[in-house]
Scaffold this active site. Structure first.
Site, short mmCIF file in Angstrom:
data_model
loop_
_atom_site.label_atom_id
_atom_site.label_comp_id
_atom_site.label_asym_id
_atom_site.label_seq_id
_atom_site.Cartn_x
_atom_site.Cartn_y
_atom_site.Cartn_z
N LYS A 109 -2.89 -1.46 71.85
CA LYS A 109 -1.90 -1.67 72.97
C LYS A 109 -0.87 -0.33 72.89
O LYS A 109 -0.46 0.08 71.77
CB LYS A 109 -0.94 -3.05 72.87
CG LYS A 109 -1.74 -4.18 72.58
CD LYS A 109 -0.99 -5.43 72.32
CE LYS A 109 -1.59 -6.59 72.04
NZ LYS A 109 -0.79 -7.47 71.47
N ASP A 149 -23.47 -14.44 80.13
CA ASP A 149 -22.80 -13.28 80.71
C ASP A 149 -23.69 -12.76 81.74
O ASP A 149 -23.50 -12.41 83.05
CB ASP A 149 -22.61 -12.25 79.87
CG ASP A 149 -21.30 -12.50 78.91
OD1 ASP A 149 -20.47 -13.22 79.40
OD2 ASP A 149 -21.18 -11.92 77.88
N LYS A 209 -8.64 -8.43 66.42
CA LYS A 209 -8.67 -9.41 67.60
C LYS A 209 -9.17 -10.70 67.17
O LYS A 209 -10.38 -10.63 66.79
CB LYS A 209 -9.71 -8.54 68.63
CG LYS A 209 -9.86 -9.67 69.86
CD LYS A 209 -10.47 -9.16 71.13
CE LYS A 209 -10.40 -9.71 72.30
NZ LYS A 209 -11.15 -11.19 71.96
N LYS A 243 -14.65 -4.46 71.36
CA LYS A 243 -15.09 -5.51 70.66
C LYS A 243 -16.15 -4.81 69.89
O LYS A 243 -16.89 -3.85 69.80
CB LYS A 243 -15.98 -6.39 71.66
CG LYS A 243 -15.21 -6.73 72.87
CD LYS A 243 -14.62 -8.11 72.51
CE LYS A 243 -15.63 -9.33 72.31
NZ LYS A 243 -15.54 -10.10 73.51
N GLU A 268 -4.50 -3.84 66.46
CA GLU A 268 -4.38 -5.26 65.86
C GLU A 268 -5.69 -5.97 65.89
O GLU A 268 -6.53 -5.67 66.65
CB GLU A 268 -3.21 -6.01 66.75
CG GLU A 268 -1.97 -5.52 66.93
CD GLU A 268 -1.20 -6.27 68.10
OE1 GLU A 268 -1.46 -7.41 68.30
OE2 GLU A 268 -0.29 -5.45 68.84
N TYR A 294 1.38 -12.41 68.69
CA TYR A 294 1.16 -11.15 68.87
C TYR A 294 1.59 -10.67 70.26
O TYR A 294 1.51 -9.37 70.57
CB TYR A 294 -0.25 -10.81 68.83
CG TYR A 294 -1.20 -11.62 69.53
CD1 TYR A 294 -1.06 -11.79 71.12
CD2 TYR A 294 -2.36 -12.50 69.01
CE1 TYR A 294 -1.98 -12.54 71.75
CE2 TYR A 294 -2.97 -13.50 69.61
CZ TYR A 294 -3.02 -13.43 71.13
OH TYR A 294 -3.94 -14.22 71.68
N CYS A 301 -46.00 -35.08 80.56
CA CYS A 301 -46.01 -34.62 79.59
C CYS A 301 -44.93 -35.09 78.48
O CYS A 301 -43.77 -35.11 78.83
CB CYS A 301 -45.77 -32.97 79.79
SG CYS A 301 -45.00 -31.87 78.52
N GLU A 306 -2.49 -16.69 68.75
CA GLU A 306 -3.94 -17.28 68.92
C GLU A 306 -3.75 -18.45 67.75
O GLU A 306 -3.44 -18.05 66.66
CB GLU A 306 -4.65 -16.06 68.20
CG GLU A 306 -6.09 -16.26 68.51
CD GLU A 306 -6.63 -15.96 69.84
OE1 GLU A 306 -5.77 -15.59 70.59
OE2 GLU A 306 -7.87 -15.87 70.27
N CYS A 341 -50.49 -24.93 78.23
CA CYS A 341 -49.20 -25.61 77.61
C CYS A 341 -49.58 -26.08 76.09
O CYS A 341 -50.81 -26.73 75.86
CB CYS A 341 -48.70 -26.60 78.45
SG CYS A 341 -47.02 -27.40 77.88
N ALA A 346 -24.25 -14.41 75.54
CA ALA A 346 -24.92 -13.07 76.14
C ALA A 346 -25.90 -13.87 77.57
O ALA A 346 -25.89 -12.92 78.65
CB ALA A 346 -26.01 -12.47 75.45
N CYS A 375 -44.70 -25.78 82.67
CA CYS A 375 -45.89 -27.00 82.46
C CYS A 375 -45.50 -27.81 83.58
O CYS A 375 -44.44 -28.46 84.02
CB CYS A 375 -45.51 -27.70 81.16
SG CYS A 375 -46.55 -29.09 81.11
N CYS A 435 -48.31 -28.67 74.98
CA CYS A 435 -48.54 -30.19 75.14
C CYS A 435 -49.89 -30.85 75.13
O CYS A 435 -50.75 -30.15 75.65
CB CYS A 435 -47.40 -30.68 76.38
SG CYS A 435 -48.30 -30.62 77.74
N ASP A 454 -10.43 -14.21 66.46
CA ASP A 454 -11.28 -15.06 67.19
C ASP A 454 -10.86 -16.74 67.04
O ASP A 454 -11.40 -17.53 66.49
CB ASP A 454 -13.01 -14.80 66.89
CG ASP A 454 -13.83 -15.45 67.57
OD1 ASP A 454 -13.62 -15.68 68.80
OD2 ASP A 454 -14.99 -15.61 67.12
S1 IVH Z 1 -2.70 -9.54 73.47
C1 IVH Z 1 -2.52 -9.63 78.42
N1 IVH Z 1 -3.40 -9.32 70.92
O1 IVH Z 1 -7.83 -11.80 73.14
C2 IVH Z 1 -3.37 -10.24 77.11
N2 IVH Z 1 -4.56 -10.60 72.40
O2 IVH Z 1 -8.43 -11.06 76.46
C3 IVH Z 1 -2.49 -9.99 75.87
N3 IVH Z 1 -6.69 -11.99 71.22
O3 IVH Z 1 -6.63 -13.69 75.49
C4 IVH Z 1 -3.36 -10.34 74.81
N4 IVH Z 1 -6.16 -11.21 69.19
O4 IVH Z 1 -6.87 -14.78 73.35
C5 IVH Z 1 -3.73 -9.65 72.04
N5 IVH Z 1 -3.84 -9.15 68.78
C6 IVH Z 1 -4.19 -9.68 70.05
C7 IVH Z 1 -5.34 -10.48 70.00
C8 IVH Z 1 -5.39 -11.18 71.48
C9 IVH Z 1 -6.68 -12.11 69.83
C10 IVH Z 1 -7.14 -12.75 72.50
C11 IVH Z 1 -6.48 -13.31 73.19
C12 IVH Z 1 -6.55 -12.90 74.71
C13 IVH Z 1 -7.78 -12.05 74.34
C14 IVH Z 1 -7.87 -10.74 75.14
#
Ligand code: IVH
Length: 696
Positions: free
Chosen positions: A297, A43, A123, A321, A121, A233, A445, A181, A415, A40, A439, A417, A125
């Site tokens: 998809k 980001d 996602k 997400k 599907e 995938y 310190c 993955e 502080c 975070a 500080c 310290c 990790d």
């Molecule tokens: S399809 C054009 N399917 O999530 C990208 N990605 O940004 C096609 N990931 O880089 C990716 N599970 O590392 C796809 N079932 C899934 C996934 C998956 C995990 C990851 C992958 C990708 C990122 C998405």
């Protein structure tokens, strides 16, 4: 922090320079599976960078984080160009985002009322990988890298039981890049971390980092021990179509011997997307692998083709997400932590609570303003969040109605310290207040001193083997090492003392000998590393290199810095004029060297060292500003000499070929880098041609 719209151009340039350095350092730390800040926080920095660039596009830097995708590539694996780029998906965070996704698709395809079919599907990790099969045989395995060029990790991927060496069944295209993955199951991840901790090593922050660290081992036999797994995938380059829908494609991948996620389903329309999301949310804790969302998809592949891509993401897919994992607990106390640069961060001490399977006892409160804004008080029940990353954070107070109980938190004015320096809010050059309280004790310190020392011996600074954080802390606590120069006096000190280091617990004659030898070796150090090791604010590795090249010798550097500290206009201009150096660095260097104790610490350190001069850069050459890659054997000079020479002529030398490479100098035995150069259409020179180019 100033709003982007209020930034002047010089302020924007300064901030972009700092952000580029900081984000590059965080990328490296992340790549090494030891992130320093939370996703975070990363980001936030990244978004700030992007906003400033959007307002001042002409200030975009050569090393801007927006010029890179994903983690930076390591040098030790050969680059491989993907047959088709490996892109990523846009994120969705709400049902509204999912509905927008569906609406855009319908508009684009000009569809009527019938709902669109999607696959949903998990996602996973982990980290994505691409497996290239020719006539059914695995010929190459690669990481994603920057999307176009990844790392060749064929040997490592070949050790995975779920990566078939040969495709089974029939009907596979002659050429296919299977994508999916690489991940660790939850139990494998826990076991790996338990083993790391037992060995006194740092545990991995999350399964994704652990999988990345395991895959990118130089020695594939280590990868083989890690129980990495693979879900297929998607696909990249194919010599012939092999399915009409994503659903059918998954079925075929499974027939050919790949694991595909059995939880995947096919849904219709916006309602289907919502149902699937809820279903996966419920499934999540029961799965034996970590997922961080659901991927949607468009099922029909002809529609996917028509939809195509926008910049780096397909229009036909999106990743919804899950929100970060949260828990409630009691805030027991607020402590202040002092970092290397003196920034004081409030840390929440919590009643231990499990968040997403990890026990959390501390969380960051960011800064005093955040505490005030959220009105967080000691004794409150708070929401703690961990977002698949390291530093958990306190989000908010659960029930802010606390009749007559607690008092608002008052940020200490002093502080913690021993110096008890007054803690004032920092102001920027323009006089604006920032959220940072610092500080000002610097080396006086003890909290900052130990952080400075840790930085001094860190891998990219002095990198002294045998002197890690643990040993350093011990020497610091027993007062043997209080400043960098003391490290180089350690052997003499030990020789003169009654109680020898070799008799201490955790040491032995051999390890002491090795430690002293490692310290001796570091007496000879490059000027750039020396400058970086001082740990001056805003002077990261890149800036340190610029300074080293700009001043050439340690004495010239010191003389210039002392002049800058004294406010000498000429010295300040000279520093400011160095490439990529702005006001932030001038101010930070001035502030550092203005402190007499810093001056004497550096002088005492210099007395122990033999700092090697940096070679001055000549900037009006044929190769100035160009990115060069040397590959294969060089016959008239060593690789290091070639690199140093090119850099002296103002070129940048890189270890891997990418689309940003300007020239490849290839000697006998050059291999995959030449192929990559050909792929990108990069000019290739022989060693002799190179020597002619640079003028003999
Ligand atoms: S399809 C054009 N399917 O999530 C990208 N990605 O940004 C096609 N990931 O880089 C990716 N599970 O590392 C796809 N079932 C899934 C996934 C998956 C995990 C990851 C992958 C990708 C990122 C998405």
């Amino acid at each position: 922090m100033k709003a982007v719209s209020d930034l002047t151009e010089p302020q924007a340039a300064d901030e972009l320079a700092q952000l580029a350095d900081a984000l590059a350092a965080h990328d490296l730390a992340y790549r090494d599976a030891a992130p320093i800040i939370s996703d975070a926080e990363y980001d936030v920095m990244r978004r700030r960078n992007d906003e400033i660039e959007a307002r001042f596009p002409h200030l975009m830097r050569y090393n801007s984080p927006t010029q890179r995708v994903g983690a930076t590539r390591a040098e030790q694996f050969s680059p491989v160009a993907h047959g088709t780029p490996m892109l990523s998906l846009e994120n969705a965070f709400s049902q509204e985002d999912s509905a927008d996704f569906d609406a855009k698709i319908r508009r684009f395809l000009m569809l009527g009322v019938a709902p669109v079919a999607y696959t949903a599907e998990p996602k996973i990790d982990g980290l994505s990988a691409s497996l290239r099969y020719e006539r059914g045989h695995l010929v190459q395995g690669a990481t994603r890298g920057d999307g176009r060029v990844g790392e060749d990790v064929t040997a490592n991927l070949s050790t995975l039981a779920e990566v078939p060496q040969r495709l089974s069944g029939s009907g596979w295209p002659d050429l296919i890049e299977v994508r999916g993955e690489v991940y660790l199951s939850k139990p494998a991840f826990s076991a790996m971390n338990a083993a790391a901790e037992a060995k006194g090593e740092r545990p991995y922050a999350n399964p994704r980092n652990a999988a990345a660290g395991s895959l990118r081992q130089i020695d594939p036999s280590i990868t083989a021990q890690r129980q990495l797994r693979f879900f297929a995938y998607a696909w990249g380059q194919v010599s012939a179509p092999f399915a009409d829908s994503q659903w059918q494609a998954l079925a075929r991948l499974s027939e050919w011997g790949f694991q595909v996620t059995s939880q995947s389903r096919r849904v219709q329309g916006v309602e289907g997307l919502l149902e699937a999301y809820r279903a996966f949310e419920a499934l999540r804790p029961t799965l034996n692998f970590d997922i961080d969302g659901v991927v949607f998809k468009v099922d029909r592949l002809d529609w996917q083709d028509r939809l195509g891509f926008v910049s780096r993401s397909p229009r036909w897919g999106i990743a919804r997400k899950f929100p970060a994992q949260q828990a409630r607990t009691k805030l027991e106390a607020i402590d202040l932590q002092v970092g290397r640069t003196g920034a004081v961060t409030p840390v929440a001490r919590l009643d231990p609570v499990t968040v997403g399977g990890v026990v959390v006892t501390n969380a960051t409160l960011h800064n005093g303003d955040e505490i005030a804004r959220k009105d967080i008080r000691i004794g409150d029940t708070v929401v703690v969040q961990r977002a698949g990353d390291v530093i958990p954070q306190v989000l908010e107070v659960v029930d802010p109605d606390r009749p007559g109980r607690s008092a608002p938190y008052v940020f200490p004015h002093i502080c913690p310290c021993p110096l008890k320096t007054p803690l004032a809010r920092e102001t920027t050059a323009t006089g604006a207040e920032t959220v940072v309280r610092r500080c000002t004790g610097e080396f006086a310190c003890p909290f900052q001193r130990i952080e400075h020392l840790k930085h001094f011996v860190s891998r990219r600074a002095f990198d002294i083997e045998g002197l890690g954080e643990k040993q350093l802390q011990m020497f610091f606590d027993d007062k043997t090492i209080q400043e960098p120069a003391d490290i180089f006096k350690l052997a003499a000190f030990d020789a003169a003392s009654f109680k020898k280091l070799k008799d201490r617990e955790g040491f032995g004659s051999l390890s002491v000998q090795n430690l002293f030898a490692a310290i001796e070796a570091r007496r000879h150090i490059g000027l750039d590393r020396f400058i970086f090791a001082l740990g001056i604010r805003h002077i990261g590795e890149t800036t340190a290199m610029t300074l080293a090249r700009g001043y050439g010798t340690a004495s010239a550097f010191m003389a210039a810095m002392l002049n800058v500290a004294a406010g000498d206009a000429e010295a300040m201009t000279e520093l400011d004029d160095l490439d990529q150096i702005g006001k932030a660095v001038v101010d930070a260097a001035g502030a550092y060297f203005k402190e007499e104790h810093n001056q004497s610490i550096v002088q005492r350190l210099l007395a122990e060292l033999d700092v090697q001069d940096a070679e001055a850069v000549v900037n009006d050459t044929a190769v100035a500003g160009k990115t060069i890659v040397f590959t294969g054997a060089l016959e008239r000079m060593t690789r290091d000499e070639a690199k140093a020479q090119a850099e002296r002529l103002g070129a940048k030398v890189s270890g891997s070929v990418s689309k940003k490479t300007d020239l490849v100098v290839a000697g006998p035995g050059a291999g995959s880098k030449l192929k990559t150069a050909a792929y990108f259409g990069i000019r290739v020179l022989t060693e002799d041609e190179w020597i002619t180019l640079i003028g003999g």
